[in-house]
Write a protein that holds these residues in place. Structure first.
Motif, PDB file in Angstrom:
ATOM      1  N   ALA A  84     -15.033  21.361 -14.693  1.00 38.62           N
ATOM      2  CA  ALA A  84     -14.513  20.676 -13.510  1.00 38.62           C
ATOM      3  C   ALA A  84     -15.433  19.545 -13.061  1.00 38.62           C
ATOM      4  N   GLN A  85     -16.721  19.641 -13.430  1.00 41.11           N
ATOM      5  CA  GLN A  85     -17.681  18.621 -13.010  1.00 41.11           C
ATOM      6  C   GLN A  85     -17.691  17.408 -13.943  1.00 41.11           C
ATOM      7  N   SER A  86     -16.872  17.427 -14.984  1.00 41.80           N
ATOM      8  CA  SER A  86     -16.876  16.315 -15.925  1.00 41.80           C
ATOM      9  C   SER A  86     -16.539  15.014 -15.205  1.00 41.80           C
ATOM     10  N   PRO A  87     -17.270  13.930 -15.475  1.00 37.13           N
ATOM     11  CA  PRO A  87     -17.005  12.663 -14.774  1.00 37.13           C
ATOM     12  C   PRO A  87     -15.627  12.115 -15.130  1.00 37.13           C
ATOM     13  N   SER A  88     -15.002  11.516 -14.163  1.00 34.00           N
ATOM     14  CA  SER A  88     -13.693  10.904 -14.377  1.00 34.00           C
ATOM     15  C   SER A  88     -13.695   9.527 -13.745  1.00 34.00           C
ATOM     16  N   TRP A  89     -13.472   8.502 -14.546  1.00 29.02           N
ATOM     17  CA  TRP A  89     -13.399   7.134 -14.040  1.00 29.02           C
ATOM     18  C   TRP A  89     -14.664   6.780 -13.244  1.00 29.02           C
ATOM     19  N   ALA A  90     -15.807   6.942 -13.885  1.00 27.95           N
ATOM     20  CA  ALA A  90     -17.063   6.656 -13.208  1.00 27.95           C
ATOM     21  C   ALA A  90     -17.156   5.212 -12.731  1.00 27.95           C
ATOM     22  N   CYS A  91     -16.409   4.307 -13.397  1.00 33.17           N
ATOM     23  CA  CYS A  91     -16.475   2.894 -13.031  1.00 33.17           C
ATOM     24  C   CYS A  91     -15.726   2.593 -11.730  1.00 33.17           C
ATOM     25  N   GLY A  92     -14.923   3.541 -11.235  1.00 31.70           N
ATOM     26  CA  GLY A  92     -14.250   3.373  -9.955  1.00 31.70           C
ATOM     27  C   GLY A  92     -13.016   2.500  -9.974  1.00 31.70           C
ATOM     28  N   SER A  93     -12.450   2.248 -11.153  1.00 32.16           N
ATOM     29  CA  SER A  93     -11.306   1.330 -11.244  1.00 32.16           C
ATOM     30  C   SER A  93     -10.123   1.794 -10.420  1.00 32.16           C
ATOM     31  N   TRP A  94      -9.844   3.076 -10.449  1.00 33.15           N
ATOM     32  CA  TRP A  94      -8.630   3.516  -9.767  1.00 33.15           C
ATOM     33  C   TRP A  94      -8.793   3.477  -8.242  1.00 33.15           C
ATOM     34  N   GLN A  95     -10.015   3.662  -7.730  1.00 31.70           N
ATOM     35  CA  GLN A  95     -10.218   3.554  -6.287  1.00 31.70           C
ATOM     36  C   GLN A  95      -9.941   2.138  -5.804  1.00 31.70           C
ATOM     37  N   ALA A  96     -10.374   1.157  -6.576  1.00 30.31           N
ATOM     38  CA  ALA A  96     -10.116  -0.240  -6.220  1.00 30.31           C
ATOM     39  C   ALA A  96      -8.625  -0.543  -6.277  1.00 30.31           C
ATOM     40  N   THR A  97      -7.926   0.090  -7.216  1.00 32.65           N
ATOM     41  CA  THR A  97      -6.481  -0.089  -7.316  1.00 32.65           C
ATOM     42  C   THR A  97      -5.781   0.420  -6.066  1.00 32.65           C
ATOM     43  N   LYS A  98      -6.223   1.552  -5.572  1.00 36.11           N
ATOM     44  CA  LYS A  98      -5.628   2.118  -4.351  1.00 36.11           C
ATOM     45  C   LYS A  98      -5.805   1.156  -3.172  1.00 36.11           C
ATOM     46  N   VAL A  99      -6.970   0.565  -3.053  1.00 38.84           N
ATOM     47  CA  VAL A  99      -7.237  -0.382  -1.966  1.00 38.84           C
ATOM     48  C   VAL A  99      -6.303  -1.581  -2.068  1.00 38.84           C
ATOM     49  N   ARG A 100      -6.129  -2.098  -3.278  1.00 37.72           N
ATOM     50  CA  ARG A 100      -5.263  -3.273  -3.462  1.00 37.72           C
ATOM     51  C   ARG A 100      -3.801  -2.933  -3.179  1.00 37.72           C
ATOM     52  N   LEU A 101      -3.373  -1.737  -3.562  1.00 40.03           N
ATOM     53  CA  LEU A 101      -1.997  -1.322  -3.283  1.00 40.03           C
ATOM     54  C   LEU A 101      -1.749  -1.256  -1.780  1.00 40.03           C
ATOM     55  N   ASN A 102      -2.667  -0.664  -1.048  1.00 41.66           N
ATOM     56  CA  ASN A 102      -2.512  -0.562   0.399  1.00 41.66           C
ATOM     57  C   ASN A 102      -2.447  -1.946   1.044  1.00 41.66           C
ATOM     58  N   ALA A 103      -3.243  -2.874   0.537  1.00 43.44           N
ATOM     59  CA  ALA A 103      -3.251  -4.224   1.100  1.00 43.44           C
ATOM     60  C   ALA A 103      -1.943  -4.956   0.815  1.00 43.44           C
ATOM     61  N   ASP A 104      -1.403  -4.753  -0.368  1.00 41.94           N
ATOM     62  CA  ASP A 104      -0.180  -5.467  -0.765  1.00 41.94           C
ATOM     63  C   ASP A 104       1.041  -5.013   0.032  1.00 41.94           C
ATOM     64  N   PHE A 105       1.025  -3.774   0.494  1.00 44.52           N
ATOM     65  CA  PHE A 105       2.217  -3.236   1.155  1.00 44.52           C
ATOM     66  C   PHE A 105       1.963  -2.939   2.640  1.00 44.52           C
ATOM     67  N   ARG A 106       1.109  -3.734   3.250  1.00 38.68           N
ATOM     68  CA  ARG A 106       0.849  -3.605   4.682  1.00 38.68           C
ATOM     69  C   ARG A 106       2.037  -4.173   5.483  1.00 38.68           C
ATOM     70  N   ALA A 107       2.015  -3.934   6.772  1.00 41.64           N
ATOM     71  CA  ALA A 107       3.057  -4.465   7.652  1.00 41.64           C
ATOM     72  C   ALA A 107       2.979  -5.991   7.711  1.00 41.64           C
ATOM     73  N   GLU A 108       4.078  -6.616   8.083  1.00 42.53           N
ATOM     74  CA  GLU A 108       4.128  -8.073   8.165  1.00 42.53           C
ATOM     75  C   GLU A 108       3.167  -8.599   9.222  1.00 42.53           C
ATOM     76  N   ASP A 109       2.529  -9.719   8.928  1.00 42.84           N
ATOM     77  CA  ASP A 109       1.630 -10.352   9.888  1.00 42.84           C
ATOM     78  C   ASP A 109       2.384 -10.877  11.105  1.00 42.84           C
ATOM     79  N   THR A 110       3.682 -11.125  10.960  1.00 43.76           N
ATOM     80  CA  THR A 110       4.498 -11.643  12.064  1.00 43.76           C
ATOM     81  C   THR A 110       4.781 -10.588  13.121  1.00 43.76           C
ATOM     82  N   GLY A 111       4.549  -9.314  12.791  1.00 43.60           N
ATOM     83  CA  GLY A 111       4.807  -8.236  13.741  1.00 43.60           C
ATOM     84  C   GLY A 111       6.171  -7.600  13.619  1.00 43.60           C
ATOM     85  N   TRP A 112       7.032  -8.122  12.749  1.00 44.04           N
ATOM     86  CA  TRP A 112       8.355  -7.512  12.568  1.00 44.04           C
ATOM     87  C   TRP A 112       8.912  -7.858  11.193  1.00 44.04           C
ATOM     88  N   GLY A 113       9.570  -6.891  10.593  1.00 40.15           N
ATOM     89  CA  GLY A 113      10.176  -7.051   9.282  1.00 40.15           C
ATOM     90  C   GLY A 113      10.353  -5.672   8.672  1.00 40.15           C
TER      91      GLY A 113
END
Length: 546
Positions: free
Chosen positions: A338-367
């Motif tokens: 269970a302790q085996s390293p997985s994705w030590a380079c952190g690529s998937w964590q950065a992907t999660k951040v980019r996904l959240n940013a891409d699908f945020r609410a509209e800057d206009t306040g409505w949509g």
């Protein structure tokens, strides 16, 4: 009940077998040719719900299946009743929904000289069902055993049963053999030892494993096993839209749904190429678009866990485990610490951040994105949502976080319109004490099934209907525009949906800001009847959003 009758009909035998299999609901629209079936079903304890169209009845049945786990039952009369239901039967076939589709028909001898409303139901339906039966006296119990087993086995799907009038109405000495619902539950099986050993070795060596899971994992109830596996080894999970919630999507390891949003896929597909062990867990690419054809190199280290032989040709795999998901994952886990390293380079964590940013609410306040984020925040986490086909579904499926499977229901293989409202009705009707239910639908989709608002009224259930109003077939208009074509046949005038909702006995209101939306959603949760939230959004509000 069947056991209390002095005599029984063929319809009684069919109904008794469905009741024995755990079915408690039947949906549809009757005609004269299925009156005996309708009577027998209700006397056997199945609650009949009259839909305003057979297509909607089938989706209500699917909603009930998601809520209860019992196969859906759809009832239709001959001729136009059967033809009306073809869409939802095809949806059940592609979206892996167990359905028993009962239809009435005239007797074979009569059909030779009587043609009114008569055509070959079985010939029409065979391309979109797992099997089609014609009921015969003396073999009804055996036929129902076959139909139920086929509907639930492997990848679930629809089974058609054509019931001649004289068979349904005629008395029969045949006694239904009652076996109980467990008799039809597919047995889980595990892969052959040699293939499993090879898979264990591949997974044990992997430094960047990733899991891609889909509808078969949902139908097997593999969510807990996938959650334990991914969390235990810190492996990121991508799902199809039907697989959302196999791992609570608030978990950092959950990367959300894939296959329909180009923006999401641009982040997710590179992870598959970077991975040194791709685990396909009940993944069926029937939900995916063409960019998911051969999404990894032919020599990629892909292990597929599948309950059925895959013949789609969408991609290649290195190794196939014919197995249920849970036991296969348990076996793979035995060879890796269970302790085996997985994705030590952190690529998937950065992907999660980019996904959240891409699908945020509209800057206009409505949509539309703001609507979805607002409702996700103010409705309980366990809320069951349904999504119609269209531009809103693509965006919603990226924003709406699912804590568990079957909490965002949609047609994602056939992608048919006018499904979300009846899905919501069926789910809430079958499980009235369950979590709140909200149906998301575009204005064009709602126009296609407006009559089912009266079904909501008649059943008296508190479903929330959120309709996105932009007076256009937005997804088709976007495709039309992006291909340089003229605007033809995609735009239409606005309907006063709140007034329509009130005419159907519900509460309807226009909503155009987050304050009103939050207040109305809160009020809807306390209201005994249905609420329609008509959210006006700007023209072309989906441009660049997904």
């Amino acid at each position: 009940m069947i056991g209390q009758k002095l005599t029984q009909t063929g319809a009684d035998v069919i109904a008794a077998k469905l009741a024995d299999a755990g079915c408690r609901h039947v949906f549809g629209m009757p005609g004269g040719e299925v009156l005996a079936l309708l009577e027998a079903l209700t006397e056997a304890g199945l609650n009949f719900t009259l839909s305003k169209h057979e297509n909607a009845g089938g989706f209500m049945g699917e909603g009930a299946w998601h809520a209860t786990g019992a196969p859906s039952v759809l009832l239709a009369t001959l001729g136009p009743g059967v033809a009306n239901a073809v869409n939802v039967v095809a949806n059940a076939y592609q979206d892996r929904v167990p359905m028993i589709f009962l239809t009435g028909c005239v007797d074979a001898a009569e059909a030779e000289s009587y043609t009114h409303q008569v055509f070959d139901h079985q010939a029409l339906l065979r391309p979109v069902v797992k099997a089609s039966f014609s009921a015969r006296p003396g073999a009804l119990s055996t036929m129902m055993d076959k139909a139920l087993a086929i509907a639930l086995e492997g990848q679930p799907g629809p089974v058609h049963i054509d019931v001649p009038i004289t068979v349904a109405e005629g008395q029969t000495p045949e006694a239904p053999v009652l076996r109980g619902s467990e008799a039809y539950r597919p047995a889980q099986f595990t892969a052959q030892e040699a293939a499993l050993a090879q898979a264990q070795e591949m997974f044990a060596k992997a430094e960047r494993p990733i899991v891609l899971a889909g509808v078969d994992a949902v139908n097997e109830g593999a969510g807990p096993a996938l959650t334990a596996f991914c969390q235990g080894f810190q492996i990121p999970l991508i799902t199809t839209y039907k697989g959302k919630g196999l791992l609570d999507e608030s978990d950092p390891l959950a990367l959300g749904g894939a296959g329909l949003s180009p923006k999401a896929d641009a982040h997710l597909l590179p992870l598959l190429v970077q991975s040194d062990c791709i685990l396909l867990c009940g993944y069926d690419p029937i939900e995916m678009r063409i960019n998911w054809r051969n999404p990894w190199p032919a020599e990629a280290p892909v292990i597929e866990i599948t309950p059925v032989l895959r013949t789609h040709g969408m991609h290649e795999v290195a190794l196939t485990l014919r197995s249920a998901v849970a036991p296969a994952l348990a076996s793979l886990a035995t060879r890796r610490a269970a302790q085996s390293p997985s994705w030590a380079c952190g690529s998937w964590q950065a992907t999660k951040v980019r996904l959240n940013a891409d699908f945020r609410a509209e800057d206009t306040g409505w949509g539309p994105a703001t609507v979805f984020h607002t409702l996700r925040q103010c409705l309980p986490a366990e809320t069951v949502a349904t999504a119609d086909s269209g531009a809103h579904r693509i965006l919603l499926s990226q924003i709406w976080l699912c804590p568990a499977p079957r909490t965002l229901l949609q047609s994602s293989a056939l992608c048919t319109m006018a499904c979300s409202l009846p899905l919501a009705i069926g789910h809430r009707h079958a499980d009235p004490q369950a979590a709140p239910v909200i149906a998301f639908i575009g204005d064009a989709g709602l126009e296609m099934c407006l009559g089912e608002l009266s079904t909501l009224r008649d059943l008296g259930i508190p479903v929330i209907v959120c309709v996105l109003v932009d007076r256009s077939l937005s997804l088709i208009e976007l495709k039309q525009r992006s291909s340089g074509r003229k605007n033809v046949g995609v735009d239409f005038p606005e309907t006063d949906f709140p007034a329509v909702a009130r005419a159907y006995g519900g509460h309807g209101i226009w909503v155009e800001n987050t304050v009103a939306l939050t207040a109305e959603a809160d009020a809807a949760l306390k209201r005994p009847g249905f609420t329609l939230l008509a959210c006006r959004i700007p023209e072309r509000a989906y441009d660049g959003r997904f």
